[in-house]
Design a protein around this motif. Structure first.
Motif, PDB file in Angstrom:
ATOM      1  N   GLU A 154      38.851  43.811  39.904  1.00  0.00           N
ATOM      2  CA  GLU A 154      37.688  44.224  40.672  1.00  0.00           C
ATOM      3  C   GLU A 154      38.312  44.386  42.057  1.00  0.00           C
ATOM      4  OE1 GLU A 154      34.721  42.310  37.749  1.00  0.00           O
ATOM      5  OE2 GLU A 154      34.756  41.384  39.853  1.00  0.00           O
ATOM      6  N   ARG A 155      38.822  43.038  42.355  1.00  0.00           N
ATOM      7  CA  ARG A 155      39.183  43.264  43.902  1.00  0.00           C
ATOM      8  C   ARG A 155      40.362  44.191  44.393  1.00  0.00           C
ATOM      9  NH1 ARG A 155      36.659  39.380  42.213  1.00  0.00           N
ATOM     10  NH2 ARG A 155      35.213  38.215  43.540  1.00  0.00           N
ATOM     11  N   LYS A 156      41.422  44.379  43.355  1.00  0.00           N
ATOM     12  CA  LYS A 156      42.087  45.748  43.592  1.00  0.00           C
ATOM     13  C   LYS A 156      41.676  46.958  43.733  1.00  0.00           C
ATOM     14  CE  LYS A 156      46.245  47.465  43.769  1.00  0.00           C
ATOM     15  NZ  LYS A 156      46.987  47.621  45.035  1.00  0.00           N
ATOM     16  N   LEU A 157      40.729  47.281  43.164  1.00  0.00           N
ATOM     17  CA  LEU A 157      40.031  48.475  42.839  1.00  0.00           C
ATOM     18  C   LEU A 157      39.185  48.698  44.086  1.00  0.00           C
ATOM     19  CD1 LEU A 157      38.685  48.764  39.286  1.00  0.00           C
ATOM     20  CD2 LEU A 157      40.405  50.021  40.240  1.00  0.00           C
ATOM     21  N   ALA A 158      38.609  47.617  44.762  1.00  0.00           N
ATOM     22  CA  ALA A 158      37.761  47.743  45.826  1.00  0.00           C
ATOM     23  C   ALA A 158      38.815  47.838  47.224  1.00  0.00           C
ATOM     24  CB  ALA A 158      36.759  46.415  46.079  1.00  0.00           C
ATOM     25  N   LEU A 161      42.406  50.830  45.046  1.00  0.00           N
ATOM     26  CA  LEU A 161      42.623  51.561  43.779  1.00  0.00           C
ATOM     27  C   LEU A 161      43.889  51.330  43.290  1.00  0.00           C
ATOM     28  CD1 LEU A 161      40.864  55.077  43.915  1.00  0.00           C
ATOM     29  CD2 LEU A 161      40.033  53.137  42.833  1.00  0.00           C
ATOM     30  N   CYS A 162      45.063  51.975  43.786  1.00  0.00           N
ATOM     31  CA  CYS A 162      46.072  51.725  43.185  1.00  0.00           C
ATOM     32  C   CYS A 162      47.303  51.811  44.270  1.00  0.00           C
ATOM     33  CB  CYS A 162      46.563  52.664  41.861  1.00  0.00           C
ATOM     34  SG  CYS A 162      46.921  54.062  42.266  1.00  0.00           S
ATOM     35  N   ASN A 163      48.499  51.691  43.767  1.00  0.00           N
ATOM     36  CA  ASN A 163      49.573  51.847  44.861  1.00  0.00           C
ATOM     37  C   ASN A 163      50.222  53.056  44.600  1.00  0.00           C
ATOM     38  OD1 ASN A 163      49.216  49.010  45.096  1.00  0.00           O
ATOM     39  ND2 ASN A 163      51.198  48.638  45.655  1.00  0.00           N
TER      40      ASN A 163
END
Ligand SMILES: Cc1ncc(COP(=O)(O)O)c(C=O)c1O
Length: 295
Positions: A154-158, A161-163
């Motif tokens: 959830e935190r990565k998406l916020a 999104l992605c690298n």
């Protein structure tokens, strides 16, 4: 950052090694977390008895460790100690965030097992990257968050999104053709050699009561001078001569270790680097001689 956000909230206390990588301190500060420093031995790593006492005194939201190999000490916890530490944290339900960026750069025959290999990820969030083994600029790393996967995602998406995909594809190619293992073998040899050359230059040029770490992996050297020594004054004098290093107090939330410094042996060895280390030694001796003659 993601791991810490998944297990803690502003104001919580996080147990860390002392000294520890300044990036960890920066992240704690940005997230409004309190650092609780655990005494860390230059060879054996974190003092488990001290951690037990800390856990008796008040709530700790998580423990962040880079135990193979600590930056700046180059220390490594032995497997029995890692198991004891995991058992202690599991009993207290305190999650461990493991930073293993230096784990592949070991000088012993075997790669020391990371914490996550010893507890199967039951209570460990594992983080690592290719920053130390390939290049920091790729910004390719990974996390194994176990029970905290949902919260981390959830935190990565916020955040992002992605690298970026291209560096990941380039690294995947490199891994797939088997070049990484050969690269690591060469890198370990080179870095160990750099460390022994730098250690020799330090021992020959710094004040005679200087202590130098014996890293078991990684590429950092921790240098301890007498108590009264001021590595900040050395930093200013060295910078004027185009020499840079990390003063000891940047590795501590409570600004300890001002009499220490960290040198990096990560660059290709050259006469220029050797000369820089020796000039740093001379500057240190001059500083000590100056402060004693003023005293
Ligand atoms: C212990 C430690 N963790 C993490 C990092 C940063 O790693 P990354 O480039 O993967 O963010 C460093 C870089 O110096 C480090 O020494």
């Amino acid at each position: 950052m993601l791991a810490l956000m998944a297990v803690s909230k502003r104001g919580d206390t996080i147990a860390i090694e002392a000294p520890t990588y300044f990036g960890v301190l920066h992240t704690l500060e940005v997230l409004g977390l309190k650092a609780l420093e655990l005494p860390t031995h230059p060879t054996h790593g974190v003092n488990i008895a001290a951690l037990a006492r800390v856990l008796d005194t008040g709530p700790v939201a998580a423990c962040v460790l880079s135990s193979t190999f600590n930056n700046p000490l180059g220390s490594a916890m032995v497997e029995a100690d890692k198991r004891a530490l995991l058992a202690l944290l599991a009993r207290r339900a305190v999650p461990l965030i493991e930073d293993d960026v230096y784990g592949d750069i070991h000088f012993g025959r075997e790669r020391p097992k990371p914490f996550i290999a010893l507890d199967g990820g039951a209570n460990t969030i594992y983080c690592s990257s290719f920053s130390k083994t390939l290049a920091p600029g790729y910004r390719v790393g990974w996390i194994a968050p176990g029970a905290y996967t949902q919260r981390v995602m959830e935190r990565k998406l916020a955040f992002s999104l992605c690298n970026p995909i291209l560096p990941q594809i380039a690294i995947t190619d490199f891994l797939a053709n088997g070049a990484y293992d050969a690269h690591l073998r060469r890198l370990r040899r080179l870095l160990e050699e750099n460390i022994s050359r730098m250690t020799r230059a330090i021992e020959e040029s710094f004040p005679s009561d200087t202590k130098v770490s014996r890293p078991a992996g990684g590429f950092m050297i921790w240098v301890e001078l007498p108590r009264r020594f001021d590595s900040r004054a050395l930093f200013d004098a060295a910078l004027e001569q185009g020499i840079c290093f990390a003063p000891g107090d940047v590795f501590s939330a409570s600004r300890r270790f001002r009499n220490c410094l960290r040198l990096s042996a990560g660059s290709e060895w050259s006469d220029r680097i050797e000369d820089g280390v020796r000039r740093l030694g001379l500057l240190s001796r001059n500083l000590i001689a100056g402060s004693t003659s003023l005293a």
